[in-house]
Design a protein around this motif. Structure first.
Motif, PDB file in Angstrom:
ATOM      1  N   LEU A  49       0.778  -1.147  -0.223  1.00 32.50           N
ATOM      2  CA  LEU A  49      -0.023  -0.188  -0.014  1.00 32.50           C
ATOM      3  C   LEU A  49       0.789   1.188   0.006  1.00 32.50           C
ATOM      4  O   LEU A  49       0.523   2.061  -0.626  1.00 32.50           O
ATOM      5  CB  LEU A  49      -1.149  -0.068   1.178  1.00 32.50           C
ATOM      6  CG  LEU A  49      -1.855   1.239   1.203  1.00 32.50           C
ATOM      7  CD1 LEU A  49      -2.677   1.412  -0.053  1.00 32.50           C
ATOM      8  CD2 LEU A  49      -2.966   1.042   2.397  1.00 32.50           C
ATOM      9  N   VAL A  50       2.071   1.202   0.585  1.00 33.57           N
ATOM     10  CA  VAL A  50       2.687   2.349   0.788  1.00 33.57           C
ATOM     11  C   VAL A  50       3.344   2.905  -0.694  1.00 33.57           C
ATOM     12  O   VAL A  50       3.768   4.097  -0.751  1.00 33.57           O
ATOM     13  CB  VAL A  50       3.936   2.368   1.793  1.00 33.57           C
ATOM     14  CG1 VAL A  50       3.410   2.110   3.188  1.00 33.57           C
ATOM     15  CG2 VAL A  50       4.741   0.946   1.186  1.00 33.57           C
ATOM     16  N   THR A  51       3.342   1.718  -1.531  1.00 33.17           N
ATOM     17  CA  THR A  51       3.963   2.175  -2.875  1.00 33.17           C
ATOM     18  C   THR A  51       3.198   3.087  -3.672  1.00 33.17           C
ATOM     19  O   THR A  51       3.526   3.900  -4.368  1.00 33.17           O
ATOM     20  CB  THR A  51       4.319   0.952  -3.631  1.00 33.17           C
ATOM     21  OG1 THR A  51       2.912   0.376  -4.016  1.00 33.17           O
ATOM     22  CG2 THR A  51       5.346  -0.135  -2.911  1.00 33.17           C
ATOM     23  N   ARG A  52       1.642   3.239  -3.202  1.00 35.42           N
ATOM     24  CA  ARG A  52       0.798   4.040  -3.714  1.00 35.42           C
ATOM     25  C   ARG A  52       1.391   5.316  -3.786  1.00 35.42           C
ATOM     26  O   ARG A  52       1.182   6.185  -4.759  1.00 35.42           O
ATOM     27  CB  ARG A  52      -0.611   3.745  -3.365  1.00 35.42           C
ATOM     28  CG  ARG A  52      -1.614   4.681  -4.073  1.00 35.42           C
ATOM     29  CD  ARG A  52      -2.855   4.436  -3.228  1.00 35.42           C
ATOM     30  NE  ARG A  52      -3.042   5.291  -2.021  1.00 35.42           N
ATOM     31  CZ  ARG A  52      -3.964   5.454  -1.151  1.00 35.42           C
ATOM     32  NH1 ARG A  52      -5.152   4.615  -1.326  1.00 35.42           N
ATOM     33  NH2 ARG A  52      -3.799   6.205   0.078  1.00 35.42           N
ATOM     34  N   GLU A  53       1.721   6.060  -2.283  1.00 34.16           N
ATOM     35  CA  GLU A  53       2.006   7.337  -2.328  1.00 34.16           C
ATOM     36  C   GLU A  53       3.527   7.577  -2.889  1.00 34.16           C
ATOM     37  O   GLU A  53       3.678   8.540  -3.424  1.00 34.16           O
ATOM     38  CB  GLU A  53       2.305   7.462  -0.627  1.00 34.16           C
ATOM     39  CG  GLU A  53       0.972   7.976  -0.199  1.00 34.16           C
ATOM     40  CD  GLU A  53      -0.084   7.259  -0.495  1.00 34.16           C
ATOM     41  OE1 GLU A  53      -1.528   7.562  -0.526  1.00 34.16           O
ATOM     42  OE2 GLU A  53      -0.272   5.933  -0.140  1.00 34.16           O
ATOM     43  N   LEU A  54       4.469   6.361  -2.973  1.00 31.90           N
ATOM     44  CA  LEU A  54       5.672   6.700  -3.610  1.00 31.90           C
ATOM     45  C   LEU A  54       5.254   6.770  -5.057  1.00 31.90           C
ATOM     46  O   LEU A  54       6.125   7.690  -5.637  1.00 31.90           O
ATOM     47  CB  LEU A  54       6.623   5.405  -3.208  1.00 31.90           C
ATOM     48  CG  LEU A  54       6.938   5.044  -1.866  1.00 31.90           C
ATOM     49  CD1 LEU A  54       7.553   3.570  -1.834  1.00 31.90           C
ATOM     50  CD2 LEU A  54       8.109   6.269  -1.429  1.00 31.90           C
TER      51      LEU A  54
END
Length: 388
Positions: free
Chosen positions: A93-98
């Motif tokens: 999920l954190v890759t979405r913001e990255l």
């Protein structure tokens, strides 16, 4: 519209900048044209992304045909399936913001005039849509397309999976089927080699295809973006048209936020309920709206679900697949069904440069078994409910 790439390419003070462009082989003729960023998330770890380089090349061909200069740059991505069941789950999920941040950085740093985004899978699609909303440039999103369903090569007595098409869901179920004695480990091994037969986003209405379909409803994806299979010539043709379409948007001054309006998000939520999309859309659609300066009231989600008939039972809800929805008329046919009862607004502009009403004119439902007519839905309301 204003050619903001002039900030990086024009005038005596930009001689150093031009020298760097010349180092890469760019010509004065190319620098005179609008510079179109082409963000391609191709990698060799996600089945939906393994062949995105073919999509990127087609997009660049389309941009050049329509008078722009395409400039490709990359984005990361995680395969939610391969990351599942171990610590890798924490990193998806954190890759979405990255992804959103990195697209914003590259596009703003180089002052691109327009943007084509090429995602396909779970967090990459919403990450790129978030960036599109932030940047507010003429933007088209073209995904890599859906995987075809798989099937076992022969029918086998007593094997519940031998007489139906397969998807990734069946593999997870198959693990449980071995544990409960319904199939053998050897049968599961045979399924491994058949369930996912080639490139594309997993073949049912999972998160990736849900978001690709909703991108089409939001207007940033051309008709067919959500459902045309990855392995077809139609998908390559769609990518060429995406490159042409972004130049049309640039010439008309149509930007992402002109498509990503409050009404567009309500349309997307309505289509979500009709299609039976993944519940993960409730993670992503509000986040994308936030980047567009909008707030989605979760109570309104329930109101939309309550009044929207469910028209599709695609895997994992049933045993039909994205390719079959495509054959039935795709997302545009779903919108046409919803428009019959005025459940969506159809005067909204889209990446075609035309309104939804213009896009769905003449579209028909070609398979009422796969896509139920709105007069005969699977249920009278949608499949998502927000609990408070």
């Amino acid at each position: 519209m204003e050619k903001r790439s002039n900030n990086a390419t024009q005038g005596m003070a930009r001689a150093p900048h031009r020298s760097l462009f010349y180092a890469m082989g760019y010509t004065d003729e190319e620098l005179e044209r609008p510079l179109v960023g082409v963000c391609c998330a191709k990698n060799e770890i996600i089945p939906g992304h393994i062949e995105l380089d073919r999509i990127a090349q087609a997009v660049k061909d389309g941009v050049r045909m329509a008078g722009g200069t395409p400039i490709e740059f990359p984005a990361i991505g995680v395969c939610d399936g391969i990351a599942m069941g171990h610590e890798g789950m924490k990193y998806s999920l954190v890759t979405r913001e990255l992804i959103a941040d990195s697209v914003e950085c590259v596009v703003t740093a180089h002052q691109f005039d327009a943007l084509v985004l090429i995602p396909n899978c779970d967090k990459i699609v919403p990450g790129m849509l978030m960036a599109a909303a932030r940047l507010d440039l003429p933007t088209v999103v073209v995904s890599g397309g859906a995987m075809m369903p798989g099937h076992l090569p022969s029918r086998e007595e007593g094997n519940p999976y031998s007489d139906k098409n397969l998807s990734l869901t069946d593999m997870f179920e198959g693990v449980g089927a071995v544990a409960s004695g319904k199939i053998t480990e050897a049968q599961l091994k045979e399924m491994e080699h058949c369930a996912c037969p080639g490139c594309g986003s997993c073949s049912g209405m999972f998160t990736a295809n849900s978001m690709n379909c909703l991108t089409e409803v939001l207007g940033l994806g051309l008709p067919g973006n959500g459902t045309i299979p990855a392995t077809t010539g139609d998908r390559i043709a769609l990518a060429k048209h995406a490159g042409m379409a972004v130049m049309n948007l640039y010439n008309k001054g149509i930007t992402a936020r002109q498509m990503m309006t409050a009404d567009s998000f309500r349309n997307a939520l309505t289509a979500d309920m009709a299609l039976g999309c993944s519940s993960n859309t409730m993670l992503h659609v509000p986040a994308i709206a936030h980047e567009a300066g909008l707030t989605i009231d979760l109570h309104e989600v329930n109101e939309i679900s309550e009044r929207t008939p469910n028209l599709c039972h695609l895997a994992p809800a049933g045993h039909t697949f994205i390719c079959e929805l495509n054959d039935a008329g795709g997302v545009q046919a779903v919108l046409a069904e919803l428009a019959k009862k005025n459940l969506i607004k159809t005067d909204l502009i889209t990446a075609t440069g035309k309104t939804i009403a213009e896009n769905i004119k003449g579209v028909r439902n070609r398979n009422p078994e796969i896509l139920r007519p709105i007069e005969n839905p699977f249920s009278d309301n949608g499949g998502i409910a927000i609990l408070f």
